[in-house]
Design a protein around this motif. Structure first.
Motif, PDB file in Angstrom:
ATOM      1  N   ALA A  51       0.825  -1.207   0.000  1.00  0.00           N
ATOM      2  CA  ALA A  51       0.000   0.000   0.000  1.00  0.00           C
ATOM      3  C   ALA A  51       0.864   1.265   0.000  1.00  0.00           C
ATOM      4  O   ALA A  51       0.574   2.245  -0.695  1.00  0.00           O
ATOM      5  CB  ALA A  51      -0.928  -0.009   1.219  1.00  0.00           C
ATOM      6  N   GLN A  52       1.960   1.231   0.798  1.00  0.00           N
ATOM      7  CA  GLN A  52       2.873   2.370   0.819  1.00  0.00           C
ATOM      8  C   GLN A  52       3.540   2.564  -0.537  1.00  0.00           C
ATOM      9  O   GLN A  52       3.722   3.701  -0.999  1.00  0.00           O
ATOM     10  CB  GLN A  52       3.926   2.170   1.915  1.00  0.00           C
ATOM     11  CG  GLN A  52       3.364   2.235   3.325  1.00  0.00           C
ATOM     12  CD  GLN A  52       4.399   1.851   4.370  1.00  0.00           C
ATOM     13  OE1 GLN A  52       5.512   1.406   4.040  1.00  0.00           O
ATOM     14  NE2 GLN A  52       4.036   2.004   5.649  1.00  0.00           N
ATOM     15  N   ASN A  53       3.909   1.466  -1.171  1.00  0.00           N
ATOM     16  CA  ASN A  53       4.532   1.569  -2.497  1.00  0.00           C
ATOM     17  C   ASN A  53       3.565   2.155  -3.523  1.00  0.00           C
ATOM     18  O   ASN A  53       3.940   2.960  -4.371  1.00  0.00           O
ATOM     19  CB  ASN A  53       5.020   0.198  -2.959  1.00  0.00           C
ATOM     20  CG  ASN A  53       6.199  -0.297  -2.131  1.00  0.00           C
ATOM     21  OD1 ASN A  53       6.876   0.497  -1.473  1.00  0.00           O
ATOM     22  ND2 ASN A  53       6.452  -1.600  -2.162  1.00  0.00           N
ATOM     23  N   ARG A  54       2.306   1.696  -3.423  1.00  0.00           N
ATOM     24  CA  ARG A  54       1.312   2.231  -4.355  1.00  0.00           C
ATOM     25  C   ARG A  54       1.104   3.729  -4.125  1.00  0.00           C
ATOM     26  O   ARG A  54       0.968   4.507  -5.064  1.00  0.00           O
ATOM     27  CB  ARG A  54      -0.010   1.463  -4.197  1.00  0.00           C
ATOM     28  CG  ARG A  54      -0.011   0.076  -4.803  1.00  0.00           C
ATOM     29  CD  ARG A  54      -1.431  -0.469  -4.931  1.00  0.00           C
ATOM     30  NE  ARG A  54      -2.037  -0.623  -3.599  1.00  0.00           N
ATOM     31  CZ  ARG A  54      -1.965  -1.729  -2.877  1.00  0.00           C
ATOM     32  NH1 ARG A  54      -1.287  -2.782  -3.335  1.00  0.00           N
ATOM     33  NH2 ARG A  54      -2.572  -1.801  -1.704  1.00  0.00           N
ATOM     34  N   GLU A  55       1.091   4.174  -2.880  1.00  0.00           N
ATOM     35  CA  GLU A  55       0.900   5.589  -2.562  1.00  0.00           C
ATOM     36  C   GLU A  55       2.095   6.413  -3.057  1.00  0.00           C
ATOM     37  O   GLU A  55       1.934   7.507  -3.619  1.00  0.00           O
ATOM     38  CB  GLU A  55       0.714   5.769  -1.060  1.00  0.00           C
ATOM     39  CG  GLU A  55       0.515   7.217  -0.623  1.00  0.00           C
ATOM     40  CD  GLU A  55      -0.763   7.822  -1.165  1.00  0.00           C
ATOM     41  OE1 GLU A  55      -0.887   9.066  -1.154  1.00  0.00           O
ATOM     42  OE2 GLU A  55      -1.644   7.054  -1.601  1.00  0.00           O
ATOM     43  N   ALA A  56       3.311   5.879  -2.837  1.00  0.00           N
ATOM     44  CA  ALA A  56       4.508   6.586  -3.313  1.00  0.00           C
ATOM     45  C   ALA A  56       4.514   6.686  -4.830  1.00  0.00           C
ATOM     46  O   ALA A  56       4.874   7.722  -5.408  1.00  0.00           O
ATOM     47  CB  ALA A  56       5.769   5.873  -2.816  1.00  0.00           C
ATOM     48  N   ALA A  57       4.103   5.603  -5.499  1.00  0.00           N
ATOM     49  CA  ALA A  57       4.042   5.628  -6.962  1.00  0.00           C
ATOM     50  C   ALA A  57       2.998   6.627  -7.447  1.00  0.00           C
ATOM     51  O   ALA A  57       3.207   7.342  -8.438  1.00  0.00           O
ATOM     52  CB  ALA A  57       3.728   4.229  -7.493  1.00  0.00           C
ATOM     53  N   ARG A  58       1.862   6.690  -6.733  1.00  0.00           N
ATOM     54  CA  ARG A  58       0.815   7.647  -7.128  1.00  0.00           C
ATOM     55  C   ARG A  58       1.313   9.082  -6.992  1.00  0.00           C
ATOM     56  O   ARG A  58       1.107   9.923  -7.882  1.00  0.00           O
ATOM     57  CB  ARG A  58      -0.417   7.439  -6.254  1.00  0.00           C
ATOM     58  CG  ARG A  58      -1.626   8.287  -6.662  1.00  0.00           C
ATOM     59  CD  ARG A  58      -2.773   8.069  -5.680  1.00  0.00           C
ATOM     60  NE  ARG A  58      -2.467   8.645  -4.387  1.00  0.00           N
ATOM     61  CZ  ARG A  58      -2.650   9.949  -4.087  1.00  0.00           C
ATOM     62  NH1 ARG A  58      -3.138  10.772  -5.015  1.00  0.00           N
ATOM     63  NH2 ARG A  58      -2.351  10.399  -2.888  1.00  0.00           N
ATOM     64  N   LYS A  59       1.994   9.384  -5.869  1.00  0.00           N
ATOM     65  CA  LYS A  59       2.531  10.740  -5.686  1.00  0.00           C
ATOM     66  C   LYS A  59       3.603  11.069  -6.727  1.00  0.00           C
ATOM     67  O   LYS A  59       3.685  12.193  -7.217  1.00  0.00           O
ATOM     68  CB  LYS A  59       3.108  10.875  -4.279  1.00  0.00           C
ATOM     69  CG  LYS A  59       2.054  10.841  -3.186  1.00  0.00           C
ATOM     70  CD  LYS A  59       2.698  11.008  -1.809  1.00  0.00           C
ATOM     71  CE  LYS A  59       1.641  11.020  -0.707  1.00  0.00           C
ATOM     72  NZ  LYS A  59       2.247  11.175   0.646  1.00  0.00           N
ATOM     73  N   SER A  60       4.418  10.070  -7.073  1.00  0.00           N
ATOM     74  CA  SER A  60       5.453  10.275  -8.088  1.00  0.00           C
ATOM     75  C   SER A  60       4.823  10.601  -9.444  1.00  0.00           C
ATOM     76  O   SER A  60       5.286  11.474 -10.175  1.00  0.00           O
ATOM     77  CB  SER A  60       6.348   9.039  -8.187  1.00  0.00           C
ATOM     78  OG  SER A  60       7.311   9.199  -9.218  1.00  0.00           O
ATOM     79  N   ARG A  61       3.736   9.867  -9.759  1.00  0.00           N
ATOM     80  CA  ARG A  61       3.048  10.149 -11.024  1.00  0.00           C
ATOM     81  C   ARG A  61       2.456  11.555 -11.032  1.00  0.00           C
ATOM     82  O   ARG A  61       2.480  12.253 -12.050  1.00  0.00           O
ATOM     83  CB  ARG A  61       1.954   9.104 -11.261  1.00  0.00           C
ATOM     84  CG  ARG A  61       2.484   7.724 -11.624  1.00  0.00           C
ATOM     85  CD  ARG A  61       1.365   6.828 -12.154  1.00  0.00           C
ATOM     86  NE  ARG A  61       0.321   6.637 -11.153  1.00  0.00           N
ATOM     87  CZ  ARG A  61       0.329   5.647 -10.260  1.00  0.00           C
ATOM     88  NH1 ARG A  61       1.336   4.773 -10.240  1.00  0.00           N
ATOM     89  NH2 ARG A  61      -0.659   5.514  -9.393  1.00  0.00           N
ATOM     90  N   LEU A  62       1.909  11.976  -9.880  1.00  0.00           N
ATOM     91  CA  LEU A  62       1.341  13.328  -9.807  1.00  0.00           C
ATOM     92  C   LEU A  62       2.419  14.397  -9.974  1.00  0.00           C
ATOM     93  O   LEU A  62       2.209  15.401 -10.666  1.00  0.00           O
ATOM     94  CB  LEU A  62       0.628  13.505  -8.463  1.00  0.00           C
ATOM     95  CG  LEU A  62      -0.676  12.703  -8.278  1.00  0.00           C
ATOM     96  CD1 LEU A  62      -1.218  12.907  -6.864  1.00  0.00           C
ATOM     97  CD2 LEU A  62      -1.714  13.126  -9.325  1.00  0.00           C
ATOM     98  N   ARG A  63       3.595  14.183  -9.336  1.00  0.00           N
ATOM     99  CA  ARG A  63       4.680  15.146  -9.488  1.00  0.00           C
ATOM    100  C   ARG A  63       5.171  15.204 -10.929  1.00  0.00           C
ATOM    101  O   ARG A  63       5.433  16.280 -11.480  1.00  0.00           O
ATOM    102  CB  ARG A  63       5.833  14.773  -8.551  1.00  0.00           C
ATOM    103  CG  ARG A  63       5.554  15.061  -7.077  1.00  0.00           C
ATOM    104  CD  ARG A  63       6.845  14.996  -6.268  1.00  0.00           C
ATOM    105  NE  ARG A  63       7.439  13.670  -6.319  1.00  0.00           N
ATOM    106  CZ  ARG A  63       7.201  12.713  -5.424  1.00  0.00           C
ATOM    107  NH1 ARG A  63       6.364  12.950  -4.422  1.00  0.00           N
ATOM    108  NH2 ARG A  63       7.780  11.536  -5.527  1.00  0.00           N
ATOM    109  N   LYS A  64       5.282  14.032 -11.540  1.00  0.00           N
ATOM    110  CA  LYS A  64       5.728  13.989 -12.931  1.00  0.00           C
ATOM    111  C   LYS A  64       4.728  14.681 -13.846  1.00  0.00           C
ATOM    112  O   LYS A  64       5.089  15.426 -14.756  1.00  0.00           O
ATOM    113  CB  LYS A  64       5.935  12.541 -13.366  1.00  0.00           C
ATOM    114  CG  LYS A  64       6.438  12.402 -14.783  1.00  0.00           C
ATOM    115  CD  LYS A  64       6.670  10.940 -15.135  1.00  0.00           C
ATOM    116  CE  LYS A  64       7.166  10.809 -16.574  1.00  0.00           C
ATOM    117  NZ  LYS A  64       7.379   9.390 -16.944  1.00  0.00           N
TER     118      LYS A  64
END
Length: 333
Positions: A51-64
């Motif tokens: 779940a933490q990995n998915r959240e980090a990936a989601r935030k990374s996509r938003l920043r990108k």
């Protein structure tokens, strides 16, 4: 009785084993409950980590996505700026012969308006000069001559006002001197004449000056030269600063494509270009004050002759440009 006692002991052992073993059956197999608890805990940790990995990936996509959007906005602004520049070039047109002077050409509306105003200024100046020359030749009284001199001085004030407006509209046009003839442009300094050079010309063409007048002109020439040197040094420093800004990282490995950095560089350069207007204003203020101080030093008749000398000098420069442009071209040269 013996059989009954044996059964009772066996039953007690079984109950004890049941209490001590805590066994469970999963998918038909016997599993220890302690191992089951450990496995359940590991599964929860894994789920939390996923779940933490998915959240980090989601935030990374938003920043990108935000960064890409920023680059896209910057690219769009750059495209619009280039489009506006191209549109201005396509709409530009040429004006020649402004004020009967060859060699004037411009493309922006502000520059064209300035050229027209300058041409009108030259025409009116010519009429005032003609009146002043006739007044001197006819030995007009000093009071009548003073009116003409004051009119010419006010007319020069009008020129500086026109140039101030022109600098706000198109500073490069004013600095380039394209509103003047080629020969005049050779002697231009920050959009006009050098006050110190003009005073050198006047000293040799005026009536014999008194010692006090000569001292006043010399002091005025010296102070004008010092002010010109200071402005020239400031202009050189500004040009070097502009070069440093435009050349920063232009050949570096990270210069390929970051539009935001490019636009930031251009914004800094635009701010520095805006200071050019102040340099031209200071130079024109120096020219204006030099003319006014010269007027106070000289008598009315001397001031009238000085204004005629300035006009004749500029007229000869314009005539020189016309003669040069009309010269026979030697094909063997």
């Amino acid at each position: 009785m013996g059989d009954t006692s044996q059964q009772t002991d066996t039953s007690t052992d079984v109950d004890t084993d049941d209490r001590n073993q805590f066994c469970v059956v999963q998918n038909g197999a016997v599993v220890d409950s302690t191992d089951h608890s450990k496995g359940k805990t590991n599964d929860q940790k894994t789920l939390r980590r996923l779940a933490q990995n998915r959240e980090a990936a989601r935030k990374s996509r938003l920043r990108k996505k935000a960064y890409v959007q920023q680059l896209e906005n910057s690219r769009q602004k750059l495209t619009e700026l280039e489009h506006e520049l191209e549109k201005a070039r396509q709409q530009g047109f040429v004006v020649t012969g402004v004020g009967s002077d060859p060699g004037h050409s411009r493309g922006t509306n502000g520059a064209v308006a300035f050229d027209v105003q300058y041409g009108n200024w030259l025409d009116k100046k010519q009429r005032l000069i003609n009146d002043t020359r006739s007044a001197i030749n006819s030995n007009m009284s000093n009071d009548e001559l003073r009116v003409l001199v004051d009119s010419l001085m006010s007319h020069y004030d009008e020129l500086f006002r026109i140039k101030s407006v022109g600098a706000k509209s198109d500073i490069f046009h004013l600095l380039s001197g394209m509103w003047k003839t080629p020969a005049e442009r050779c002697f231009m300094w920050l959009g006009g004449f050098r006050s110190s050079e003009l005073l050198k010309i006047l000293v040799n063409h005026l009536e014999p000056l008194t010692e006090q007048q000569l001292m006043g002109v010399c002091n005025l020439q010296q102070s004008s030269q010092q002010a010109e040197d200071a402005l020239s040094q400031g202009m050189e420093a500004l040009q070097q600063s502009l070069v440093d800004t435009l050349s920063a990282n232009c050949l570096g490995p990270d210069s390929t494509g970051v539009v935001a950095d490019y636009m930031g560089q251009m914004a800094i350069a635009m701010g520095k270009i805006a200071t050019l207007e102040n340099f031209v204003h200071q130079a024109d203020l120096l020219r204006q004050q030099t003319l006014q101080q010269m007027h106070r030093i000289l008598t009315t008749r001397q001031a009238a002759r000085a204004l005629l000398v300035i006009h004749d000098y500029n007229t000869r420069l314009r005539a020189l440009s016309s003669l040069w442009l009309a010269r026979p071209k030697n094909s063997d040269a």
